[in-house]
Design a protein around this motif. Structure first.
Motif, short mmCIF file in Angstrom:
data_model
loop_
_atom_site.label_atom_id
_atom_site.label_comp_id
_atom_site.label_asym_id
_atom_site.label_seq_id
_atom_site.Cartn_x
_atom_site.Cartn_y
_atom_site.Cartn_z
N ALA A 26 49.45 36.37 53.04
CA ALA A 26 48.23 36.93 53.64
C ALA A 26 47.35 35.84 53.02
CB ALA A 26 48.33 38.29 53.10
N LYS A 27 46.31 36.12 54.58
CA LYS A 27 45.26 34.99 54.72
C LYS A 27 44.31 36.62 53.86
CE LYS A 27 46.35 32.32 58.57
NZ LYS A 27 45.94 32.54 59.60
N PRO A 28 42.86 35.53 52.85
CA PRO A 28 41.89 36.22 52.07
C PRO A 28 41.40 37.15 53.03
CG PRO A 28 42.10 33.68 51.96
CD PRO A 28 42.95 34.09 52.45
N SER A 29 40.83 38.07 53.26
CA SER A 29 39.42 38.71 53.87
C SER A 29 39.30 39.88 53.32
CB SER A 29 40.82 39.35 55.11
OG SER A 29 41.28 40.12 54.67
N ALA A 30 37.63 40.48 53.22
CA ALA A 30 36.90 41.98 52.63
C ALA A 30 36.37 42.25 54.02
CB ALA A 30 36.14 40.68 51.33
N ASN A 89 35.96 36.05 54.94
CA ASN A 89 36.90 35.57 55.02
C ASN A 89 37.29 35.17 53.63
OD1 ASN A 89 38.28 36.91 57.73
ND2 ASN A 89 37.82 35.56 58.74
N THR A 90 36.25 34.73 53.15
CA THR A 90 35.74 34.28 51.73
C THR A 90 35.85 35.47 50.70
OG1 THR A 90 33.41 34.05 51.90
CG2 THR A 90 35.09 32.33 52.33
N LEU A 91 36.57 35.11 49.74
CA LEU A 91 36.08 35.85 48.53
C LEU A 91 35.36 36.03 47.70
CD1 LEU A 91 40.31 37.20 48.27
CD2 LEU A 91 38.50 38.12 50.10
N CYS A 92 34.06 36.20 46.80
CA CYS A 92 33.48 35.99 46.06
C CYS A 92 32.55 37.22 45.70
CB CYS A 92 32.29 35.28 46.07
SG CYS A 92 31.26 35.21 47.46
N ALA A 93 32.71 37.05 44.13
CA ALA A 93 31.90 38.29 43.62
C ALA A 93 30.36 38.46 43.81
CB ALA A 93 32.25 37.49 42.20
N GLU A 94 30.08 38.02 43.99
CA GLU A 94 28.25 37.96 45.00
C GLU A 94 28.25 38.33 45.59
OE1 GLU A 94 24.49 38.15 45.01
OE2 GLU A 94 25.59 37.16 43.65
N GLN A 95 29.47 38.58 46.98
CA GLN A 95 30.06 39.35 48.20
C GLN A 95 29.70 40.41 47.88
OE1 GLN A 95 29.59 38.81 52.19
NE2 GLN A 95 29.12 40.95 51.16
N MET A 96 31.11 41.18 46.59
CA MET A 96 31.55 41.79 46.20
C MET A 96 30.03 42.38 46.07
SD MET A 96 34.73 42.07 47.15
CE MET A 96 33.93 41.19 48.13
N ARG A 97 29.28 42.19 44.74
CA ARG A 97 28.27 42.09 44.67
C ARG A 97 27.20 43.18 46.04
NH1 ARG A 97 27.31 39.21 41.25
NH2 ARG A 97 28.70 39.67 39.89
N THR A 98 27.25 42.40 46.21
CA THR A 98 25.87 42.60 47.49
C THR A 98 26.94 44.54 47.93
OG1 THR A 98 25.25 40.33 48.05
CG2 THR A 98 25.15 41.93 49.89
N GLU A 122 24.25 51.50 52.83
CA GLU A 122 25.08 51.35 54.17
C GLU A 122 26.26 51.13 53.20
OE1 GLU A 122 23.97 48.58 56.55
OE2 GLU A 122 22.47 49.02 56.89
N VAL A 123 27.35 50.50 52.42
CA VAL A 123 28.64 50.94 51.90
C VAL A 123 29.31 52.18 51.10
CG1 VAL A 123 30.25 49.20 51.29
CG2 VAL A 123 28.47 47.90 52.23
N SER A 124 30.36 52.30 52.07
CA SER A 124 31.02 53.83 51.37
C SER A 124 32.25 52.86 50.66
CB SER A 124 31.51 54.70 52.14
OG SER A 124 32.88 55.23 51.58
N ALA A 125 32.60 51.71 50.55
CA ALA A 125 34.48 51.39 50.87
C ALA A 125 34.25 50.54 50.99
CB ALA A 125 35.00 52.29 50.26
N PHE A 126 35.03 49.39 50.37
CA PHE A 126 35.95 47.56 51.26
C PHE A 126 37.12 47.56 50.28
CE2 PHE A 126 32.85 46.82 47.36
CZ PHE A 126 32.95 46.29 46.76
N ASP A 127 37.89 46.74 51.63
CA ASP A 127 39.27 46.50 51.16
C ASP A 127 39.00 45.13 51.05
OD1 ASP A 127 40.40 48.56 52.00
OD2 ASP A 127 40.19 48.30 53.16
N VAL A 128 39.77 44.86 50.30
CA VAL A 128 39.86 43.22 49.83
C VAL A 128 41.61 42.82 49.71
CG1 VAL A 128 39.92 41.02 47.92
CG2 VAL A 128 37.54 43.39 48.81
N VAL A 129 41.73 41.58 50.62
CA VAL A 129 43.16 41.01 50.87
C VAL A 129 42.90 39.96 50.31
CG1 VAL A 129 45.51 40.44 51.86
CG2 VAL A 129 44.05 42.60 52.52
N ILE A 130 44.04 39.63 48.61
CA ILE A 130 43.72 38.17 48.03
C ILE A 130 45.71 37.60 48.13
CG2 ILE A 130 44.40 37.12 45.66
CD1 ILE A 130 41.85 39.71 45.02
N PRO A 131 45.69 36.63 49.30
CA PRO A 131 46.77 35.91 49.32
C PRO A 131 47.60 35.82 47.99
CG PRO A 131 45.62 34.71 50.04
CD PRO A 131 44.56 35.66 49.63
N HIS A 132 49.16 36.15 47.79
CA HIS A 132 49.72 35.71 46.90
C HIS A 132 50.22 34.56 46.37
CE1 HIS A 132 53.19 36.08 43.74
NE2 HIS A 132 54.27 36.19 44.54
#
Length: 303
Positions: A51-55, A69-78, A84-94
């Motif tokens: 999988a490729k990183p995605s959020a 397509n980049t995973l960072c704590a600041e984006q998750m914090r925002t 406007e946001v109820s939930a979010f999906d994050v995919v981390i490559p194994h």
């Protein structure tokens, strides 16, 4: 999402260290962590093979409102702060490494603290998540320094009322903050937690003493992520305690003996002084010592 994905719900009252535990399992600081209600949305985090990183962030109606397509704590914090946001999906490559290989094919569902009296939506989202995944086990994080609170009791009773057969693994976090000189040792607190949970209807509960913050720091070091001065001091201090009493938390865990024996085998080299200090081998053994490896093994055992 892959139909073979296995789901694990992660729940806790505020400040128990739920986000720190998820970050430790992932080996990176993805979710915001702190002493307040830092989880306001349902976050679904998948470790996926090939999988490729995605959020992706979703609105309350279920439409995608943002993606990255980049995973960072600041984006998750925002996203976590956005109305406007109820939930979010994050995919981390194994990556194929030992550090998070056990999570490959699993989705961790981080739920909001249901005891946030300032925002009823947190409890509503928590209840919705429990109802949406009735067959998935729950990893519940207890705070060893605040054991037996009414908040935990209310959340655990809510789980039991909605689905009394839902399996729960209890992580007794922050055992490193106990004052052992005053008799506050891990074994005693596991016993206290066992009695507390039995009174809530969970008899013979699986309870793992845990040091999520220290586990995260060790895994960051193994992942060659720079540590701050405070993190280096914590790691140095806890490694010294580890070398003196490598079996301490493993012996206190209320889990099947086979799991304890498997971890104990890996810790034996430390007790015999056969590991180089600060080596990767020692850091891997230290992660075992923190309780994180036992948590991971139990997740695989019940999912």
């Amino acid at each position: 999402m892959n139909k073979k994905t296995k789901f694990i719900l992660v729940a806790a009252s505020m400040s128990a260290g739920k986000s720190s535990l998820i970050n430790a399992l992932l080996g990176k600081e993805l979710l915001p962590a702190g002493n307040e209600a830092t989880t306001a949305k349902v976050a679904r985090i998948t470790v996926g093979a090939k999988a490729k990183p995605s959020a992706k962030a979703y609105s309350h109606s279920g439409s995608i409102v943002a993606s990255s397509n980049t995973l960072c704590a600041e984006q998750m914090r925002t996203w976590n702060r956005s109305d406007e946001v109820s939930a979010f999906d994050v995919v981390i490559p194994h990556s194929g490494s030992k550090l998070h290989s056990m999570l490959a094919g699993y989705t961790l569902i981080d739920t909001p603290g249901a005891n946030n009296n300032r925002d009823d939506r947190h409890k509503e989202q928590f209840i919705s998540a429990i109802k949406a995944y009735p067959k998935s086990p729950i990893l519940y994080v207890l705070n060893a320094t605040q054991l037996g609170t009414n908040d935990d009791a209310e959340i655990i009773r809510t789980i039991r009322d909605i689905n009394p057969r839902q399996r729960i693994i209890f992580a007794l976090n922050k055992v490193d903050a106990l004052d052992e000189e005053k008799g506050e040792n891990a074994k005693h607190y596991v016993s206290l937690a066992s009695t507390y949970l039995a009174n809530l209807g969970y008899y013979n509960a699986k309870i793992i003493p845990l040091m999520a913050q220290s586990a995260l720091i060790a895994k960051k070091s193994l992942n060659q992520i720079d540590l701050g001065r405070t993190e280096r001091n914590i790691l140095r201090t806890e490694l010294e305690r580890f070398r003196e009493h490598p079996f301490h938390f493993n012996s206190a865990a209320a889990v099947p003996q086979v799991l304890k024996k498997n971890v104990r085998k890996r810790l034996t080299k430390i007790s015999k002084g056969k590991m180089t200090e600060m080596s990767r081998e020692e850091l891997h053994a230290f992660v075992d010592y923190t309780g994180l490896s036992t948590v991971s093994s139990l997740i695989m055992d019940v999912a």
